[in-house]
Design a protein around this motif. Structure first.
Motif, PDB file in Angstrom:
ATOM      1  N   GLU A 141      -7.924  22.947   8.494  1.00  0.00           N
ATOM      2  CA  GLU A 141      -8.681  22.972   9.740  1.00  0.00           C
ATOM      3  C   GLU A 141      -7.804  22.954  10.984  1.00  0.00           C
ATOM      4  O   GLU A 141      -8.149  23.562  11.997  1.00  0.00           O
ATOM      5  N   ALA A 142      -6.668  22.231  10.929  1.00  0.00           N
ATOM      6  CA  ALA A 142      -5.888  22.049  12.157  1.00  0.00           C
ATOM      7  C   ALA A 142      -4.486  21.542  11.850  1.00  0.00           C
ATOM      8  O   ALA A 142      -4.186  21.110  10.732  1.00  0.00           O
ATOM      9  N   THR A 143      -3.631  21.583  12.882  1.00  0.00           N
ATOM     10  CA  THR A 143      -2.314  20.964  12.850  1.00  0.00           C
ATOM     11  C   THR A 143      -2.282  19.923  13.952  1.00  0.00           C
ATOM     12  O   THR A 143      -2.626  20.207  15.098  1.00  0.00           O
ATOM     13  N   GLN A 144      -1.889  18.701  13.600  1.00  0.00           N
ATOM     14  CA  GLN A 144      -1.884  17.620  14.578  1.00  0.00           C
ATOM     15  C   GLN A 144      -0.757  16.651  14.280  1.00  0.00           C
ATOM     16  O   GLN A 144      -0.131  16.700  13.220  1.00  0.00           O
ATOM     17  N   THR A 145      -0.490  15.762  15.237  1.00  0.00           N
ATOM     18  CA  THR A 145       0.525  14.736  15.030  1.00  0.00           C
ATOM     19  C   THR A 145      -0.134  13.488  14.465  1.00  0.00           C
ATOM     20  O   THR A 145      -1.332  13.244  14.650  1.00  0.00           O
ATOM     21  N   ALA A 146       0.663  12.686  13.764  1.00  0.00           N
ATOM     22  CA  ALA A 146       0.182  11.444  13.168  1.00  0.00           C
ATOM     23  C   ALA A 146       1.292  10.398  13.286  1.00  0.00           C
ATOM     24  O   ALA A 146       2.482  10.744  13.292  1.00  0.00           O
ATOM     25  N   PRO A 147       0.950   9.110  13.386  1.00  0.00           N
ATOM     26  CA  PRO A 147       1.960   8.055  13.545  1.00  0.00           C
ATOM     27  C   PRO A 147       2.786   7.853  12.275  1.00  0.00           C
ATOM     28  O   PRO A 147       2.300   8.060  11.159  1.00  0.00           O
ATOM     29  N   LEU A 148       4.022   7.395  12.468  1.00  0.00           N
ATOM     30  CA  LEU A 148       4.914   7.201  11.328  1.00  0.00           C
ATOM     31  C   LEU A 148       4.508   6.018  10.448  1.00  0.00           C
ATOM     32  O   LEU A 148       4.993   5.897   9.323  1.00  0.00           O
ATOM     33  N   ASP A 149       3.637   5.137  10.954  1.00  0.00           N
ATOM     34  CA  ASP A 149       3.182   4.033  10.111  1.00  0.00           C
ATOM     35  C   ASP A 149       1.925   4.399   9.330  1.00  0.00           C
ATOM     36  O   ASP A 149       1.256   3.533   8.765  1.00  0.00           O
ATOM     37  N   LEU A 150       1.623   5.678   9.274  1.00  0.00           N
ATOM     38  CA  LEU A 150       0.503   6.180   8.491  1.00  0.00           C
ATOM     39  C   LEU A 150       0.677   5.793   7.018  1.00  0.00           C
ATOM     40  O   LEU A 150       1.774   5.862   6.482  1.00  0.00           O
ATOM     41  N   VAL A 151      -0.412   5.406   6.356  1.00  0.00           N
ATOM     42  CA  VAL A 151      -0.365   5.023   4.947  1.00  0.00           C
ATOM     43  C   VAL A 151      -1.187   6.021   4.143  1.00  0.00           C
ATOM     44  O   VAL A 151      -2.388   6.164   4.374  1.00  0.00           O
ATOM     45  N   PRO A 152      -0.576   6.744   3.188  1.00  0.00           N
ATOM     46  CA  PRO A 152      -1.339   7.690   2.373  1.00  0.00           C
ATOM     47  C   PRO A 152      -2.270   6.970   1.412  1.00  0.00           C
ATOM     48  O   PRO A 152      -1.970   5.861   0.943  1.00  0.00           O
ATOM     49  N   SER A 153      -3.398   7.585   1.090  1.00  0.00           N
ATOM     50  CA  SER A 153      -4.395   6.952   0.217  1.00  0.00           C
ATOM     51  C   SER A 153      -3.956   6.894  -1.238  1.00  0.00           C
ATOM     52  O   SER A 153      -4.692   6.382  -2.087  1.00  0.00           O
ATOM     53  N   SER A 154      -2.770   7.391  -1.556  1.00  0.00           N
ATOM     54  CA  SER A 154      -2.167   7.170  -2.878  1.00  0.00           C
ATOM     55  C   SER A 154      -1.696   5.728  -3.021  1.00  0.00           C
ATOM     56  O   SER A 154      -1.468   5.244  -4.137  1.00  0.00           O
ATOM     57  N   PHE A 155      -1.490   5.049  -1.874  1.00  0.00           N
ATOM     58  CA  PHE A 155      -1.035   3.660  -1.831  1.00  0.00           C
ATOM     59  C   PHE A 155       0.265   3.454  -2.595  1.00  0.00           C
ATOM     60  O   PHE A 155       0.466   2.466  -3.292  1.00  0.00           O
ATOM     61  N   THR A 156       1.174   4.413  -2.461  1.00  0.00           N
ATOM     62  CA  THR A 156       2.499   4.313  -3.077  1.00  0.00           C
ATOM     63  C   THR A 156       3.534   3.716  -2.126  1.00  0.00           C
ATOM     64  O   THR A 156       4.696   3.576  -2.499  1.00  0.00           O
ATOM     65  N   LYS A 157       3.134   3.373  -0.919  1.00  0.00           N
ATOM     66  CA  LYS A 157       4.051   2.748   0.045  1.00  0.00           C
ATOM     67  C   LYS A 157       4.421   1.361  -0.461  1.00  0.00           C
ATOM     68  O   LYS A 157       3.565   0.486  -0.613  1.00  0.00           O
ATOM     69  N   THR A 158       5.703   1.140  -0.758  1.00  0.00           N
ATOM     70  CA  THR A 158       6.121  -0.057  -1.501  1.00  0.00           C
ATOM     71  C   THR A 158       5.991  -1.344  -0.706  1.00  0.00           C
ATOM     72  O   THR A 158       5.831  -2.408  -1.297  1.00  0.00           O
ATOM     73  N   ASP A 159       6.093  -1.290   0.640  1.00  0.00           N
ATOM     74  CA  ASP A 159       6.000  -2.518   1.425  1.00  0.00           C
ATOM     75  C   ASP A 159       4.625  -2.670   2.070  1.00  0.00           C
ATOM     76  O   ASP A 159       4.459  -3.396   3.045  1.00  0.00           O
ATOM     77  N   PHE A 160       3.632  -1.992   1.520  1.00  0.00           N
ATOM     78  CA  PHE A 160       2.296  -2.020   2.101  1.00  0.00           C
ATOM     79  C   PHE A 160       1.584  -3.354   1.866  1.00  0.00           C
ATOM     80  O   PHE A 160       0.957  -3.909   2.757  1.00  0.00           O
ATOM     81  N   TRP A 161       1.696  -3.892   0.661  1.00  0.00           N
ATOM     82  CA  TRP A 161       0.942  -5.086   0.298  1.00  0.00           C
ATOM     83  C   TRP A 161       1.527  -6.333   0.955  1.00  0.00           C
ATOM     84  O   TRP A 161       2.749  -6.468   1.073  1.00  0.00           O
ATOM     85  N   ILE A 162       0.660  -7.229   1.405  1.00  0.00           N
ATOM     86  CA  ILE A 162       1.070  -8.431   2.117  1.00  0.00           C
ATOM     87  C   ILE A 162       0.762  -9.657   1.261  1.00  0.00           C
ATOM     88  O   ILE A 162      -0.059  -9.612   0.348  1.00  0.00           O
ATOM     89  N   ASP A 163       1.431 -10.771   1.569  1.00  0.00           N
ATOM     90  CA  ASP A 163       1.252 -11.991   0.785  1.00  0.00           C
ATOM     91  C   ASP A 163       0.094 -12.852   1.286  1.00  0.00           C
ATOM     92  O   ASP A 163      -0.431 -13.687   0.546  1.00  0.00           O
ATOM     93  N   GLU A 164      -0.301 -12.651   2.538  1.00  0.00           N
ATOM     94  CA  GLU A 164      -1.408 -13.423   3.093  1.00  0.00           C
ATOM     95  C   GLU A 164      -1.925 -12.742   4.346  1.00  0.00           C
ATOM     96  O   GLU A 164      -1.270 -11.864   4.915  1.00  0.00           O
ATOM     97  N   GLY A 165      -3.119 -13.132   4.755  1.00  0.00           N
ATOM     98  CA  GLY A 165      -3.670 -12.643   6.005  1.00  0.00           C
ATOM     99  C   GLY A 165      -4.194 -11.220   5.928  1.00  0.00           C
ATOM    100  O   GLY A 165      -4.682 -10.770   4.885  1.00  0.00           O
TER     101      GLY A 165
END
Length: 211
Positions: free
Chosen positions: A100-124
């Motif tokens: 549909e389009a080409t756009q910019t996105a922030p570098l802290d974007l998280v893909p829905s594959s959830f393979t980002k290794t430091d994504f999960w938090i210990d609390e909060g």
């Protein structure tokens, strides 16, 4: 997943209304430049009276380096519809390209594959922008870390950390995750845009680890 194993494939069954309708696999391959290539493949077939009423095939590849996603491509076919998404890091942001389009996105974007290794938090909790890797749509979301729970998986009881993801646009639950102490996703619940519940359960993967 919170922990990426060395060059292996993790496989999940996808269940709907108590019946297995597909599989989802994630394969990791480490490179010599402190990077990892992640290949993702999912296949779903929904049948009614022995007739296939819905089918989906999805393939994606992600290139991570030093914990940062630098490139992603995905191709999805749902019934007769095809969608492609491409993401590339450049000049302090991502270029996100869809049909549909080409756009910019922030570098802290998280893909829905959830393979980002430091994504999960210990609390909060923490807010983030979620990228739907099937469609290229972005939506503001919130990750919530809840109490540890006992999870039944294929007749076995396992101790797990429990997480919820809230769609902030709708103020509604979109995902639930159960992750074991080794850092592996063992069970997940996904709510589709049509309100369907899909459950992912770990089948096999690391060093013969099986649920």
């Amino acid at each position: 997943m919170n922990k990426a194993p060395e060059k292996t494939t993790l496989t999940y069954a996808i269940d709907r209304k108590g019946s297995e309708i597909g599989t989802h696999s994630v394969s990791y391959d480490f490179t010599n430049d402190n990077g990892v290539s992640v290949d993702i493949e999912a296949r779903i077939r929904v049948k009614m009276a022995f007739i296939t009423v819905f089918k989906m095939d999805h393939k994606a590849q992600e290139i991570w380096r030093n914990g940062q996603l630098v490139e992603m491509t995905s191709k999805t076919r749902r019934n007769n519809d095809r969608e492609e998404v491409a993401l590339e890091a450049t000049d302090g942001h991502y270029m996100l390209i869809t049909d549909e389009a080409t756009q910019t996105a922030p570098l802290d974007l998280v893909p829905s594959s959830f393979t980002k290794t430091d994504f999960w938090i210990d609390e909060g909790q923490k807010d983030f922008m979620l990228l739907d890797t099937l469609t290229g749509l972005m939506r503001p979301s919130r990750l919530e870390c809840h109490d540890r729970v006992k999870v039944e998986l294929n007749g076995q009881i396992q101790d797990a950390r429990y997480y919820r993801i809230i769609n902030l646009e709708k103020d509604a639950l979109s995902h639930e995750f159960w992750i074991d102490d080794d850092g592996y996703l063992i069970k997940a619940h996904l709510l589709t845009k049509d309100g369907e519940s899909l459950f992912y359960r770990f089948k096999d993967g690391v060093d013969g680890k099986a649920a």
